[in-house]
Each structure stands twice: as C-alpha cells, then as structure tokens.
Motif scaffolding. Structure first.
Motif, short mmCIF file in Angstrom:
data_model
loop_
_atom_site.label_atom_id
_atom_site.label_comp_id
_atom_site.label_asym_id
_atom_site.label_seq_id
_atom_site.Cartn_x
_atom_site.Cartn_y
_atom_site.Cartn_z
N LEU A 1 -106.14 28.46 -3.29
CA LEU A 1 -105.39 28.81 -4.29
C LEU A 1 -105.99 29.35 -5.58
O LEU A 1 -105.41 30.36 -6.33
CB LEU A 1 -104.17 27.58 -4.64
N LYS A 2 -106.86 28.51 -6.14
CA LYS A 2 -107.83 28.99 -7.28
C LYS A 2 -108.42 30.38 -6.95
O LYS A 2 -108.56 31.21 -7.90
CB LYS A 2 -108.69 27.99 -7.41
N ARG A 3 -108.87 30.42 -5.71
CA ARG A 3 -109.60 31.93 -5.61
C ARG A 3 -108.73 32.92 -5.54
O ARG A 3 -109.08 34.18 -6.05
CB ARG A 3 -110.38 31.75 -4.07
N ASP A 4 -107.41 32.79 -5.06
CA ASP A 4 -106.35 33.87 -5.16
C ASP A 4 -106.19 34.08 -6.57
O ASP A 4 -105.96 35.39 -6.93
CB ASP A 4 -105.24 33.40 -4.32
N TYR A 5 -105.96 33.12 -7.39
CA TYR A 5 -105.62 33.45 -8.79
C TYR A 5 -106.70 34.29 -9.40
O TYR A 5 -106.63 35.14 -10.26
CB TYR A 5 -105.29 32.04 -9.51
N LEU A 6 -107.92 33.65 -9.46
CA LEU A 6 -109.17 34.10 -9.94
C LEU A 6 -109.34 35.75 -9.74
O LEU A 6 -109.96 36.49 -10.36
CB LEU A 6 -110.42 33.26 -10.03
N ALA A 7 -108.74 36.01 -8.37
CA ALA A 7 -108.97 37.50 -8.09
C ALA A 7 -108.27 38.39 -8.75
O ALA A 7 -108.77 39.53 -9.12
CB ALA A 7 -108.60 37.42 -6.53
N SER A 8 -107.22 37.95 -9.46
CA SER A 8 -106.25 38.92 -10.23
C SER A 8 -106.41 38.56 -11.70
O SER A 8 -106.54 39.59 -12.53
CB SER A 8 -104.95 38.74 -9.81
N ALA A 9 -106.69 37.43 -11.95
CA ALA A 9 -106.81 37.03 -13.50
C ALA A 9 -108.13 37.05 -13.90
O ALA A 9 -108.19 37.47 -15.17
CB ALA A 9 -106.42 35.55 -13.68
N GLY A 10 -109.21 37.13 -13.09
CA GLY A 10 -110.41 37.03 -13.55
C GLY A 10 -111.15 35.89 -14.22
O GLY A 10 -110.61 34.88 -14.44
N VAL A 11 -112.30 35.61 -13.53
CA VAL A 11 -112.91 34.27 -13.73
C VAL A 11 -113.32 34.03 -15.21
O VAL A 11 -113.09 33.10 -15.87
CB VAL A 11 -114.23 34.27 -12.86
N GLY A 12 -113.89 35.04 -15.84
CA GLY A 12 -114.22 34.83 -17.16
C GLY A 12 -113.26 34.63 -18.24
O GLY A 12 -113.04 33.56 -18.98
N ALA A 13 -112.03 35.22 -17.96
CA ALA A 13 -110.86 34.94 -18.70
C ALA A 13 -110.17 33.58 -18.38
O ALA A 13 -109.78 32.71 -19.40
CB ALA A 13 -109.80 35.85 -18.52
N ALA A 14 -110.24 33.21 -16.96
CA ALA A 14 -109.87 31.65 -17.09
C ALA A 14 -110.52 30.75 -17.39
O ALA A 14 -110.03 29.87 -17.79
CB ALA A 14 -109.60 31.69 -15.37
N VAL A 15 -111.92 30.80 -17.37
CA VAL A 15 -112.66 29.72 -17.82
C VAL A 15 -112.76 29.65 -19.39
O VAL A 15 -112.81 28.59 -19.94
CB VAL A 15 -114.34 30.25 -17.54
N ARG A 16 -112.50 30.84 -19.83
CA ARG A 16 -112.37 30.87 -21.42
C ARG A 16 -111.35 30.23 -21.92
O ARG A 16 -111.29 29.18 -22.79
CB ARG A 16 -112.40 32.28 -22.18
N LYS A 17 -109.97 30.29 -21.18
CA LYS A 17 -108.84 29.50 -21.33
C LYS A 17 -109.13 28.13 -21.04
O LYS A 17 -108.49 27.22 -22.24
CB LYS A 17 -107.86 30.02 -20.67
N VAL A 18 -109.72 27.71 -20.18
CA VAL A 18 -109.95 26.27 -20.11
C VAL A 18 -110.73 25.59 -21.16
O VAL A 18 -110.57 24.60 -21.78
CB VAL A 18 -110.56 25.89 -18.75
N VAL A 19 -111.79 26.28 -21.38
CA VAL A 19 -112.88 25.83 -22.56
C VAL A 19 -111.97 25.57 -23.70
O VAL A 19 -112.18 24.65 -24.50
CB VAL A 19 -114.11 26.58 -22.63
N GLU A 20 -111.22 26.76 -24.31
CA GLU A 20 -110.64 26.53 -25.29
C GLU A 20 -109.58 25.53 -25.45
O GLU A 20 -109.45 24.80 -26.51
CB GLU A 20 -110.05 27.99 -25.59
N GLY A 21 -108.69 25.24 -24.39
CA GLY A 21 -107.93 24.36 -24.28
C GLY A 21 -108.29 23.06 -24.60
O GLY A 21 -107.94 22.10 -25.30
N GLN A 22 -109.57 22.74 -23.92
CA GLN A 22 -110.15 21.34 -23.72
C GLN A 22 -110.66 21.15 -25.46
O GLN A 22 -110.51 20.19 -25.93
CB GLN A 22 -111.24 21.10 -23.04
N ARG A 23 -111.29 22.25 -25.95
CA ARG A 23 -111.99 22.00 -27.20
C ARG A 23 -110.84 21.77 -28.38
O ARG A 23 -111.02 21.04 -29.15
CB ARG A 23 -112.63 23.47 -27.50
N GLU A 24 -109.61 22.33 -28.08
CA GLU A 24 -108.70 22.20 -29.03
C GLU A 24 -108.19 20.98 -28.96
O GLU A 24 -107.85 20.12 -30.20
CB GLU A 24 -107.57 23.21 -29.09
#
Length: 371
Positions: free
Chosen positions: A215-238
C-alpha cells in the motif's frame, strides 16, 4: 495545550506470554532479514484472550492502583487498531462495564497506533475546567493474527505484539503531572495505508493478510517519496515543538523518551537520529521483548519505567506517538512521586530466545509510517 491540572494517577498493562523470535524463525513465521533489521527478540502473543478482554484487564488493574472511584470518571476512551472480538459491538462499553460504577460516555478511538496518545489529549480536554474531582480512563487493546494480519510480515520494519494497556488521568493528583500535550494531523497522507486498493464491503475482502508495504509503495509512486517524507518529518516536528513549548521545557531537559515499539532500524531513523537521543534513554531494551502494541506502547512503557525503578521523582518524560491518517502526538510529563502499593502484573514466560540480532544499519526508507 498546557495541562496544568492533568495528572497520571496510574497506568497498567495486560501482556500475554512472550514467543521468542527464534521460535518464529524455526517455524517459518518470521524472515531472518526482518528479525535482524528490527532487533526484536520476542513478542507477546495472546492464546485465547481477545483484544477487548486484555484492555479490560489492564483497566481494572489501573483503577485499583489509582484508588480513583469509578463514579469520578467523566469519560472512558478505548483505542484500538485491529479486531476486538465481536462484530457490531462497542469495546469501550465492555471496558467501562468491567470497571463498574460509571455511566459516563464510553467512546472508541480509531486513530490506529496513535490512539492511546490521542486519548490522552482528549481526556485533557474533558477534564479541563472541572470544578470537582474528576478522572478519565484511557485504554488500548489489540491482538494481531492471521488471516487478517501477519504480525511478522504485514508491516516490514515493525513486529506487532498483543496486549492491553490503561491509564487513569485526574484533575487532582497522581504520581506524574502532564505539563503539555500536542497532536497534529495531516489527512493528505491517509492514502498511504490504502494505496491503490479499491474500497471493500467487508473486512479484508480486498487484501488478506494486510501488506502495508504494498500500500505504501502504491501511494509513494504517485505522491512522491520526498514530498511524503517531508510531511511526516514536519508533522512530527510540530507535535514535538508544541508539546515542549506548552510544557516550558526543552529536549535537553528530558530524562526518558517513551517511544513506539518500532523495529530498531525504523526507530533510529524516526526518533533517535532525528532528535539526537541515546537509545539508553528510551524503553527500547524492554520494548524489543514485547513488540508494537498498536496504540498502547506509551502506557506500557511508562509502567515498565515505574515498576523497574528507573524513573524517579523530578525526572521528565517525553511520550511520542504516530498513527496512520496521519497524526502525531507528543506529551511531556514530570514524575512527582513514587507510586506505592502497585501489584506487579502477572509474570510472563521468560525470554529464552537464543536469537540476538546484529545492530541494524540505518536506512532512509525506514522513517516511521506505522499503522
């Protein structure tokens, strides 16, 4: 939010016997590569007890330890990830009935692995402004098994354990004071846990057992790994910076970090490296014998720190959680007393595992994106 009048009166867990990783390897249930990368040496596995029964057991023990009368409860919150034992049924009400003496609202939380932490913040909102002694009971409970979920393979990077946990929170005293708590969400990441799969009409009608990596691989193929990682990092940091600010403290002032029971590779990438913290300042050495309890790692970790005598009055703890959806929570608490009269939980089987994995190496692909 600042939580000047939120206290932890008691925590408790109900953890089944542990199955050594060596046994799972010998039985072909676990892949050696996964075992070595996660560093898990054993995992708690329930024989017959359901998720809700384990939560109810933990709840009863936590209420006894707290000394809080059930009639003081203003809300019962039950968090879970997986099947609770019955269809079209309210597990939160089962927990409430088990502890007895209360007719307050009983609500189930489905924020997946961040459910226990989300429950802590919701309880803070309920207790805020109460003008008489009041309490909240937050529980978690899960069992992870086939055919729906493979504890060893469904989420590479994390091994899932069975168990129930509970926390009793009050507005008038306990052994720890919660100084600040924050939850941040980013719903643009919700598709990471459904990928390209169609919506189903019944549980596991589309995919069984679950394979979160696909499921994660299917999502990242369209959303982009870099964009998803940035969102995860930003959410955790906030979530982290907000909780620390509300608690008027800094990361350097934290004595103990109570983190999700992820595999060591994922834990290093998501927390240890990101926050520059030492593994010995976490509950990892104990958590690696239990596995990821879904929503309950933080309450179980706190209980272990207290019962082991490692946590002492005056020390500060940081609790962190993350769950699919996505949501991130952090809370800062200060130990103000040594709990007395806590009966120990039932003894587990000793961890007789001969499996001792090598230190996993850090991989950027293992940033936490747990259930």
């Amino acid at each position: 939010m600042r939580t000047d009048e939120l206290h932890i009166a008691a925590v408790a867990s109900a953890l089944p016997d542990r199955v050594p990783t060596a046994e799972a390897l010998a039985a072909g249930q676990c892949d050696r590569r996964v075992a070595e990368q996660t560093g898990i040496v054993s995992v708690s596995v329930s024989g017959t007890a359901s998720a809700a029964e384990l939560a109810a057991e933990a709840a009863a023990r936590a209420m006894r330890r707290s000394g809080v009368p059930p009639e003081d409860l203003r809300i019962v919150l039950h968090a879970d990830v997986h099947y609770q034992g019955h269809d079209l049924w309210a597990p939160a009400s089962h927990v409430q009935d088990t502890v007895g003496g209360s007719r307050c609202p009983a609500v189930e939380i489905r924020q997946l692995s961040n459910g226990g932490m989300a429950g802590l913040e919701l309880a803070a909102h309920v207790l805020r402004g109460q003008d008489c002694p009041a309490a909240a009971l937050v529980t978690t409970g899960d069992t992870f098994g086939l055919p729906g979920f493979d504890r060893w393979r469904s989420d590479p990077g994390t091994v899932y354990g069975d168990g129930g946990t509970a926390a009793v929170l009050t507005n008038h005293g306990g052994f720890a004071a919660v100084r600040g708590v924050a939850t941040v969400s980013d719903p643009t990441l919700e598709r990471m846990h459904r990928g390209a799969d169609p919506f189903g009409r019944m549980p596991f009608s589309v995919r069984a057992p679950m394979d979160l990596e696909v499921l994660k691989r299917d999502y990242l193929a369209s959303a982009g790994v870099g964009a998803a990682v940035r969102k995860v990092v930003e959410g955790q940091r906030e979530a982290l910076t907000t909780a620390l600010k509300d608690a008027e403290t800094s990361l350097a002032d934290i004595d103990w970090f109570v983190l999700p029971h992820f595999g060591l590779r994922r834990l290093r990438a998501g927390y240890l490296k990101a926050w520059d913290i030492d593994l010995d300042a976490t509950t990892w050495q104990w958590g690696r014998t239990i596995g990821h309890l879904g929503a309950g790692d933080q309450f179980a970790g706190l209980e272990q720190l207290v019962l082991s005598g490692r946590a002492r009055p005056g020390q500060r703890l940081l609790f962190a959680g993350v769950g699919a959806g996505f949501s991130w929570s952090c809370a800062v608490a200060e130990l103000t007393a040594v709990p007395e009269g806590w009966e120990p939980p039932p003894r587990h089987q000793p961890d007789s595992s001969g499996f001792r994995p090598a230190e996993p190496t850090l991989g950027s692909e293992d940033h936490p994106a747990g259930a």
